[in-house]
Structure formats: structure tokens, C-alpha cells
Motif scaffolding. Sequence first.
Motif, mmCIF file in Angstrom:
data_model
loop_
_atom_site.group_PDB
_atom_site.id
_atom_site.type_symbol
_atom_site.label_atom_id
_atom_site.label_comp_id
_atom_site.label_asym_id
_atom_site.label_seq_id
_atom_site.Cartn_x
_atom_site.Cartn_y
_atom_site.Cartn_z
ATOM 1 N N GLU A 119 0.824 -1.208 0.000
ATOM 2 C CA GLU A 119 0.000 0.000 0.000
ATOM 3 C C GLU A 119 0.859 1.260 0.000
ATOM 4 O O GLU A 119 0.503 2.263 -0.612
ATOM 5 N N PHE A 120 1.993 1.198 0.660
ATOM 6 C CA PHE A 120 2.909 2.343 0.651
ATOM 7 C C PHE A 120 3.431 2.590 -0.763
ATOM 8 O O PHE A 120 3.451 3.724 -1.237
ATOM 9 N N ARG A 121 3.865 1.519 -1.431
ATOM 10 C CA ARG A 121 4.354 1.659 -2.810
ATOM 11 C C ARG A 121 3.272 2.215 -3.713
ATOM 12 O O ARG A 121 3.536 3.072 -4.558
ATOM 13 N N ALA A 122 2.035 1.744 -3.536
ATOM 14 C CA ALA A 122 0.921 2.216 -4.361
ATOM 15 C C ALA A 122 0.695 3.720 -4.182
ATOM 16 O O ALA A 122 0.207 4.390 -5.097
ATOM 17 N N GLN A 123 1.061 4.235 -3.021
ATOM 18 C CA GLN A 123 0.907 5.669 -2.747
ATOM 19 C C GLN A 123 2.182 6.460 -3.034
ATOM 20 O O GLN A 123 2.249 7.658 -2.755
ATOM 21 N N GLY A 124 3.199 5.788 -3.574
ATOM 22 C CA GLY A 124 4.445 6.466 -3.914
ATOM 23 C C GLY A 124 5.358 6.711 -2.719
ATOM 24 O O GLY A 124 6.266 7.533 -2.796
ATOM 25 N N ILE A 125 5.135 5.999 -1.631
ATOM 26 C CA ILE A 125 5.961 6.133 -0.430
ATOM 27 C C ILE A 125 7.045 5.070 -0.491
ATOM 28 O O ILE A 125 6.748 3.873 -0.485
ATOM 29 N N GLU A 126 8.289 5.514 -0.551
ATOM 30 C CA GLU A 126 9.392 4.569 -0.743
ATOM 31 C C GLU A 126 9.992 4.034 0.545
ATOM 32 O O GLU A 126 10.303 2.862 0.646
ATOM 33 N N GLY A 127 10.210 4.854 1.523
ATOM 34 C CA GLY A 127 10.847 4.413 2.760
ATOM 35 C C GLY A 127 9.816 4.024 3.803
ATOM 36 O O GLY A 127 8.919 4.801 4.118
ATOM 37 N N VAL A 128 9.938 2.812 4.330
ATOM 38 C CA VAL A 128 9.006 2.336 5.352
ATOM 39 C C VAL A 128 9.799 1.669 6.475
ATOM 40 O O VAL A 128 10.591 0.759 6.226
ATOM 41 N N LEU A 129 9.585 2.140 7.693
ATOM 42 C CA LEU A 129 10.181 1.520 8.866
ATOM 43 C C LEU A 129 9.284 0.375 9.319
ATOM 44 O O LEU A 129 8.054 0.528 9.356
ATOM 45 N N HIS A 130 9.880 -0.745 9.648
ATOM 46 C CA HIS A 130 9.131 -1.918 10.116
ATOM 47 C C HIS A 130 9.440 -2.140 11.586
ATOM 48 O O HIS A 130 10.615 -2.240 11.960
ATOM 49 N N TYR A 131 8.397 -2.245 12.394
ATOM 50 C CA TYR A 131 8.557 -2.518 13.818
ATOM 51 C C TYR A 131 7.857 -3.822 14.169
ATOM 52 O O TYR A 131 6.667 -3.986 13.882
ATOM 53 N N GLY A 132 8.584 -4.734 14.777
ATOM 54 C CA GLY A 132 8.024 -5.938 15.365
ATOM 55 C C GLY A 132 8.063 -5.759 16.870
ATOM 56 O O GLY A 132 9.138 -5.562 17.438
ATOM 57 N N ILE A 133 6.896 -5.767 17.492
ATOM 58 C CA ILE A 133 6.821 -5.543 18.931
ATOM 59 C C ILE A 133 6.154 -6.747 19.579
ATOM 60 O O ILE A 133 5.066 -7.154 19.171
ATOM 61 N N SER A 134 6.813 -7.302 20.578
ATOM 62 C CA SER A 134 6.237 -8.438 21.295
ATOM 63 C C SER A 134 6.048 -8.066 22.760
ATOM 64 O O SER A 134 6.798 -7.256 23.317
ATOM 65 N N PHE A 135 5.033 -8.673 23.345
ATOM 66 C CA PHE A 135 4.651 -8.389 24.726
ATOM 67 C C PHE A 135 4.467 -9.690 25.486
ATOM 68 O O PHE A 135 4.001 -10.679 24.927
ATOM 69 N N CYS A 136 4.812 -9.666 26.750
ATOM 70 C CA CYS A 136 4.521 -10.756 27.668
ATOM 71 C C CYS A 136 4.265 -10.098 29.020
ATOM 72 O O CYS A 136 5.201 -9.616 29.663
ATOM 73 N N GLY A 137 3.010 -10.048 29.425
ATOM 74 C CA GLY A 137 2.668 -9.323 30.633
ATOM 75 C C GLY A 137 3.077 -7.872 30.493
ATOM 76 O O GLY A 137 2.731 -7.216 29.529
ATOM 77 N N LYS A 138 3.877 -7.397 31.431
ATOM 78 C CA LYS A 138 4.352 -6.017 31.382
ATOM 79 C C LYS A 138 5.743 -5.895 30.756
ATOM 80 O O LYS A 138 6.395 -4.877 30.869
ATOM 81 N N HIS A 139 6.170 -6.940 30.076
ATOM 82 C CA HIS A 139 7.467 -6.925 29.415
ATOM 83 C C HIS A 139 7.253 -6.735 27.917
ATOM 84 O O HIS A 139 6.296 -7.259 27.335
ATOM 85 N N VAL A 140 8.154 -5.989 27.305
ATOM 86 C CA VAL A 140 8.033 -5.684 25.882
ATOM 87 C C VAL A 140 9.409 -5.781 25.230
ATOM 88 O O VAL A 140 10.427 -5.528 25.869
ATOM 89 N N HIS A 141 9.404 -6.194 23.973
ATOM 90 C CA HIS A 141 10.634 -6.228 23.180
ATOM 91 C C HIS A 141 10.318 -5.645 21.802
ATOM 92 O O HIS A 141 9.285 -5.991 21.207
ATOM 93 N N VAL A 142 11.191 -4.768 21.321
ATOM 94 C CA VAL A 142 10.974 -4.109 20.030
ATOM 95 C C VAL A 142 12.156 -4.390 19.123
ATOM 96 O O VAL A 142 13.315 -4.246 19.516
ATOM 97 N N GLU A 143 11.864 -4.802 17.899
ATOM 98 C CA GLU A 143 12.859 -4.962 16.854
ATOM 99 C C GLU A 143 12.443 -4.082 15.669
ATOM 100 O O GLU A 143 11.247 -3.825 15.478
ATOM 101 N N MET A 144 13.420 -3.620 14.919
ATOM 102 C CA MET A 144 13.130 -2.768 13.776
ATOM 103 C C MET A 144 13.919 -3.236 12.560
ATOM 104 O O MET A 144 15.052 -3.701 12.696
ATOM 105 N N MET A 145 13.311 -3.071 11.401
ATOM 106 C CA MET A 145 13.984 -3.402 10.147
ATOM 107 C C MET A 145 13.687 -2.278 9.167
ATOM 108 O O MET A 145 12.626 -1.727 9.110
#
Length: 145
Positions: A119-145
Motif C-alpha cells: 500500500e505504501f508503494r501504491a501511494q508512492g511512499i518509498e521508505g518504510v520503517l518496520h517494527y516488530g513488537i512483542s509483549f509478555c505481561g508487562k514486558h516488551v521487546h521491540v525490533e526494527m527493520m
Amino acid sequence: MYINVEDLMRAFAAGDIETVRDGLSQYIEVLTSSFDAQKGKEAFYHGFVLGLTATLTGDYRIRSNRESGFGRYDIAAFPRKAGERGMVIECKQAESEDALETKAQEALEQIKDRDYDAEFRAQGIEGVLHYGISFCGKHVHVEMM
């Protein structure tokens, strides 16, 4: 001292992964109840992150649970200004603290494998940050690509 919401969300938009990790962890710890963060409540975390992301509506069009590519992303932020990067955020719930990193990586793989950038490409948006966020109770982990 805790990071304010505006600074946290600017960090998301800038790809400042360390500030995102620290800030999101702080907010989950302080603002959520252990009743909110029970197992099987991935939708709670999705809504929590969506609420934070809503603070970006001046600069981004925020969308939730929309189809793009071969699947449905959790949250996407489409920049209103040309040349700015967009964001895709995928949330996962982990069964244990030990599985947090694996689940965050799984979220990133899902973004790529299902081509949520379509959908970003269809709108002409080239750069997209990807965030994978996981949760376990009150704990969180974030990865980015």
C-alpha cells in the motif's frame, strides 16, 4: 525520568530504536495493569500501541487492521508529507519472557513475507520503517527493520 508521549512517537518516526524500546517499556510498566496484560490479550497491546500512534495524526494517516499485500497489518502510519518515511507496526504476544525476541522477529518476518509495504508503494511512499513488537505481561521487546 520518563519520556513523554510526543518524544516517544517522534522516536518511532525517526527509527530511534533505543528510545522506542525504553519509552514503550516505561509506558507498559507504568500505565498497564497485570489484568490488562493477561495472556491471550494481544488485542489489548495492539490497542495500546494504536492509541500512542494516534498522537501522530498531524503528520501521518494512521490505519489499523487494513489489508496490504498478502495480509493485514496491525498498524500503519502513512506520511502526509512527501519524502517522509512510513511505518508498519506488527504486535505479537509471547508465551514467556524468553520468547519475546523470537516473537518480535516473527512479526518482522510477517511484515516482509506478506508484503505489507504494498500500500505504501501504491501511494508512492518509498521508505518504510518496520517494527516488530512483542509483549509478555508487562514486558516488551521491540525490533526494527
